[in-house]
Scaffold this motif. Structure first.
Motif, short mmCIF file in Angstrom:
data_model
loop_
_atom_site.label_atom_id
_atom_site.label_comp_id
_atom_site.label_asym_id
_atom_site.label_seq_id
_atom_site.Cartn_x
_atom_site.Cartn_y
_atom_site.Cartn_z
N ILE A 252 43.21 28.61 38.69
CA ILE A 252 42.28 29.02 39.74
C ILE A 252 41.64 30.36 39.44
CG2 ILE A 252 43.49 27.66 41.48
CD1 ILE A 252 44.74 30.16 42.56
N GLY A 253 42.22 31.14 38.51
CA GLY A 253 41.60 32.39 38.12
C GLY A 253 40.69 32.28 36.92
N TYR A 254 40.71 31.12 36.25
CA TYR A 254 39.97 30.95 35.00
C TYR A 254 38.46 30.95 35.28
CZ TYR A 254 39.15 29.26 30.24
OH TYR A 254 38.76 29.14 28.92
N GLY A 255 37.76 31.84 34.61
CA GLY A 255 36.30 31.93 34.75
C GLY A 255 35.84 32.63 36.02
N GLN A 256 36.74 33.30 36.74
CA GLN A 256 36.37 33.90 38.01
C GLN A 256 36.14 35.40 37.93
OE1 GLN A 256 35.76 31.70 40.54
NE2 GLN A 256 36.26 30.26 38.88
N GLY A 257 36.44 36.02 36.81
CA GLY A 257 36.29 37.47 36.70
C GLY A 257 34.91 37.90 36.24
N LYS A 258 34.84 39.15 35.76
CA LYS A 258 33.59 39.70 35.24
C LYS A 258 33.80 40.15 33.80
CE LYS A 258 31.93 41.35 39.74
NZ LYS A 258 31.49 42.52 40.54
N GLY A 277 34.90 26.21 38.13
CA GLY A 277 36.32 26.38 37.91
C GLY A 277 37.17 25.42 38.72
N TYR A 278 38.39 25.86 39.01
CA TYR A 278 39.36 25.00 39.69
C TYR A 278 39.82 25.66 40.98
CZ TYR A 278 39.33 22.67 35.20
OH TYR A 278 38.92 22.02 34.06
#
Length: 338
Positions: A252-258, A277-278
């Motif tokens: 759930i954190g994959y691809g959510q940052g900067k 993402g998921y």
């Protein structure tokens, strides 16, 4: 949908690079074997997932290997033999794995308003017969069908339930012949003249257009379904809860940052047709699939030939009981029983 929020929060706080002694002790000694659904060929499907699996391995501190197969049936058997620890599964295979107490749902593809809706489709060639839905349904015995495995939601269950059985057409018996394969194979079969009509879905047909533009130009969609139950990310139920939460937190954190790393992760997600993402999920996400199988079971029972009415009623009662047990299990597992 109720979620194991404390576990997820704990895993997120620890972060992928700062696992404590508890998480290290909870991690399995062996690599995590990730089951890959056959989107095209087994090698192609494996290649699509490898970047995410490499990032997962680095994040959780455990090797993650791809278990790639050629068919839904092979993946289903591998799960039953406990050869798969984690997988992204069609709703049908996921439901079976959850009801067998082997797996639990931890995530699903995140969706946002305005996103194209994933649907089952029926394909024919643009020219020649049959090139309309009416032609397919009027004389199915004239045409060769290319369809998905019986465990495929969009390749079999949805077309059977929403399109064919309501018109008293059995996909397995009423066409002139059939080819069973993955979505790439069914589209190619019609494009190359080896079949006349194919089941598929909007997501895989979009991928097919990118990979096989010449063949895709020969095809068109003659029917679209209502949105089907979604595929689910599952993990072994007997994994320690802390490790399950760590896997869920990674997804759930994959691809959510900067930053550059998150940008690269988002590119990986795009290739997997999961652009946003998921999202966290639990076993109750499979309730729509349980309902679909219940409805399909009743349709099949009503369409079948029986020695007498009592035999049909007995079959219908078994279907009702199985559905009741599935609903109770899925709701209880999510903490949403009522």
């Amino acid at each position: 949908m109720a979620l194991p929020l404390m576990l997820v929060a704990t895993a997120l706080l620890l972060g992928p690079g700062s696992a404590g002694a508890t998480e290290k002790a909870a991690a399995p000694a062996k690599p995590v074997r990730f089951g890959v659904l056959p989107l095209g060929g087994a090698v192609e499907s494996r290649a699509l997932w490898m970047p995410l699996l490499a990032d997962m391995s680095q994040a959780i501190g455990v090797p993650v290997t791809a278990y790639s197969v050629a068919s839904y049936e092979e993946l289903d058997r591998a799960i039953k033999r406990d050869e798969v620890d984690m997988a992204f599964l069609s709703a049908k295979i996921a439901l079976d794995a959850v009801m067998q107490r082997r797996m639990k749902v931890v995530a699903q593809i995140a969706r946002r308003p305005g996103m194209p809706t994933h649907r089952a489709v029926l394909l024919t060639r643009r020219t020649g017969a049959p090139n309309t839905l009416e032609a397919v349904l009027a004389e199915p015995e004239r045409w060769r069908l290319a369809r998905g495995d019986s465990r495929s939601v969009t390749g079999f269950l949805i077309p059977q339930s929403q399109l064919f059985l309501p018109r008293k057409i059995q996909m397995e018996t009423q066409f002139r012949g059939e080819i069973v394969g993955n979505h790439q194979a069914t589209a190619l079969a019609v494009a190359n003249g080896d079949a006349d009509v194919a089941t598929n879905n909007t997501t895989d047909f979009e991928r097919f257009r990118e990979q096989f533009p010449v063949e895709a130009a020969r095809l068109h969609v003659v029917w679209e379904s209502e949105p089907p139950p979604g595929a689910q990310m599952v993990v072994r139920r007997d994994y320690p809860p802390a490790f399950q939460a760590r896997l869920q937190a990674f997804l759930i954190g994959y691809g959510q940052g900067k930053g550059p790393r998150a940008d690269a992760e988002r590119e990986v997600l795009k290739t997997l047709r999961a652009a946003y993402g998921y999202a966290p999920a639990d076993d109750s996400a499979l309730l729509p699939e349980a309902t679909l199988e219940y409805q399909l079971g009743k349709q099949n029972a009503m369409a079948a030939a029986w020695v007498n009415d009592a035999a049909r009623e007995q079959r219908l009662r078994r279907i009702e009981q199985a559905y009741k047990e599935q609903v109770e299990t899925l709701r209880a597992a999510s903490g949403a029983a009522r």
